[in-house]
Design an enzyme around this catalytic site. Structure first.
Site, PDB file in Angstrom:
ATOM      1  N   SER A 135      41.677  40.284  35.184  1.00  0.00           N
ATOM      2  CA  SER A 135      41.164  40.934  36.387  1.00  0.00           C
ATOM      3  C   SER A 135      40.139  42.009  36.019  1.00  0.00           C
ATOM      4  CB  SER A 135      42.335  41.496  37.200  1.00  0.00           C
ATOM      5  OG  SER A 135      41.934  41.874  38.496  1.00  0.00           O
TER       6      SER A 135
ATOM      7  N   ASP B 242      44.563  35.282  40.572  1.00  0.00           N
ATOM      8  CA  ASP B 242      44.589  36.404  39.629  1.00  0.00           C
ATOM      9  C   ASP B 242      45.433  36.087  38.385  1.00  0.00           C
ATOM     10  OD1 ASP B 242      45.430  39.082  38.479  1.00  0.00           O
ATOM     11  OD2 ASP B 242      44.199  39.783  40.151  1.00  0.00           O
TER      12      ASP B 242
END
Length: 328
Positions: free
Chosen positions: A33, A184
């Site tokens: 991320s 994610d």
């Protein structure tokens, strides 16, 4: 390097300080991320201008993030500003989005799949340079179909890969890469240590931890409960790998060459208690004053780590791995 939205500016500060030390050489970076974006920006800048180029690239990237959010509806409320709080908890737009995210998906609210980071990544990173970079990159994203991690390496990297690594499914549509959808990477590895062991020769791993492992108080509000659940979920894969290292260190025979390499890993961690004081909503706060505050906290934390533990690098772990086995 962990993810955490704008809290990734803390990692920027850590890197900014670490890059000032010529005796510390980076062989590989595993990032997820915001950590993945920091990693790619660092390596791209390093390719073009060494350590100073990397520092400049990181500052430019975060400035662009802040400039891009200049007209964002996610702003602190007058009350939060008056009280000096960085949270968006009282922001009408954040409160509306928080409620809407529990009723509608990003496919409903953002049918075109627009992500403002796309252009910023294009401007900030020379992806062609990443392919030939001596610093190895390992970027984690989560396969939606299987829930398993996929680790992308230098030659695989693109803006879509970085967007996939930071794709929170309640905010953004899944990112399609090679015909497969990704969310994610924090759900499967935040960050993933395995490739650092298997594909790097260094036995020292420095973890920049943004998401708190421990909280003193049990959350009571719905928002705080969800926030803590996300922290636990995003830390779980990392804690599992750290516990495996601790167990192998205790074993009389660690087994194969790879097992011995795991057992010989020296783990160091840079974190900050100040990060535990920041609520979930502040991860969407991209005000330059907030980002630079986090940067400065990252630099202070890195300085404190170097002062206390620099002599242990190359010698022994500064993180108490045995403590991770308590209750196991």
């Amino acid at each position: 390097m962990q993810g955490g939205g704008s809290h990734g500016a803390f990692t920027w500060g850590v890197l900014d300080r670490i890059l000032e030390e010529p005796w510390l050489q980076i062989e590989g970076i595993s990032g997820t991320s915001a950590g993945a974006m920091n990693a790619a920006v660092l390596v791209s800048g390093y390719q073009q201008g060494g350590a100073e180029g990397a520092r400049k690239a990181l500052e430019t990237f975060w400035r662009r993030v802040s400039d891009g959010a200049a007209y964002s509806p996610f702003r602190r409320s007058p009350l939060d500003m008056l009280l000096g709080r960085w949270t968006l908890d009282h922001s009408p737009m954040f409160m509306a989005m928080d409620l809407a995210a529990r009723m509608f998906s990003p496919y409903d609210l953002n049918p075109r799949g627009v992500n403002p980071l796309q252009e910023i990544l294009d401007e900030s990173i020379d992806f062609a340079h990443l392919r030939d970079a001596p610093i190895k990159l390992f970027i984690t994203a989560t396969r939606v179909r299987t829930g398993q991690a996929r680790v992308f390496r230098n030659a695989d990297l693109s803006p879509d890969v970085l967007l996939a690594s930071g794709c929170l499914p309640t905010l953004f549509q899944a990112v399609k890469i090679d015909g497969e959808d990704y969310w994610d990477g924090g759900y499967a590895g935040n960050p993933t240590i395995t490739p650092l062991v298997r594909e790097c020769t260094s036995s020292d791993t420095l973890l920049v931890q943004v998401n708190p492992v421990e909280r003193e108080e049990t959350p009571r509000s719905a928002r705080d409960i969800i926030s803590r659940l996300n922290e636990v979920a995003f830390n779980a894969p990392l804690m599992k790998e750290l516990r495996m290292i601790a167990l192998l260190r205790r074993a009389a025979d660690a087994g194969s060459d790879e097992g011995r390499h795991w057992a010989e890993m020296r783990i160091h961690r840079i974190s900050s208690e100040e990060m535990t004081k920041l609520g979930y909503s502040s991860k969407l706060n991209a005000e330059w004053a907030f980002l630079t505050m986090l940067r400065d906290e990252g630099r202070r934390s890195a300085e404190a780590f170097l002062t206390e533990h620099a002599a242990k690098i190359g010698v022994e772990s500064s993180l108490d791995l045995d403590a991770l086995l308590d209750g196991v």
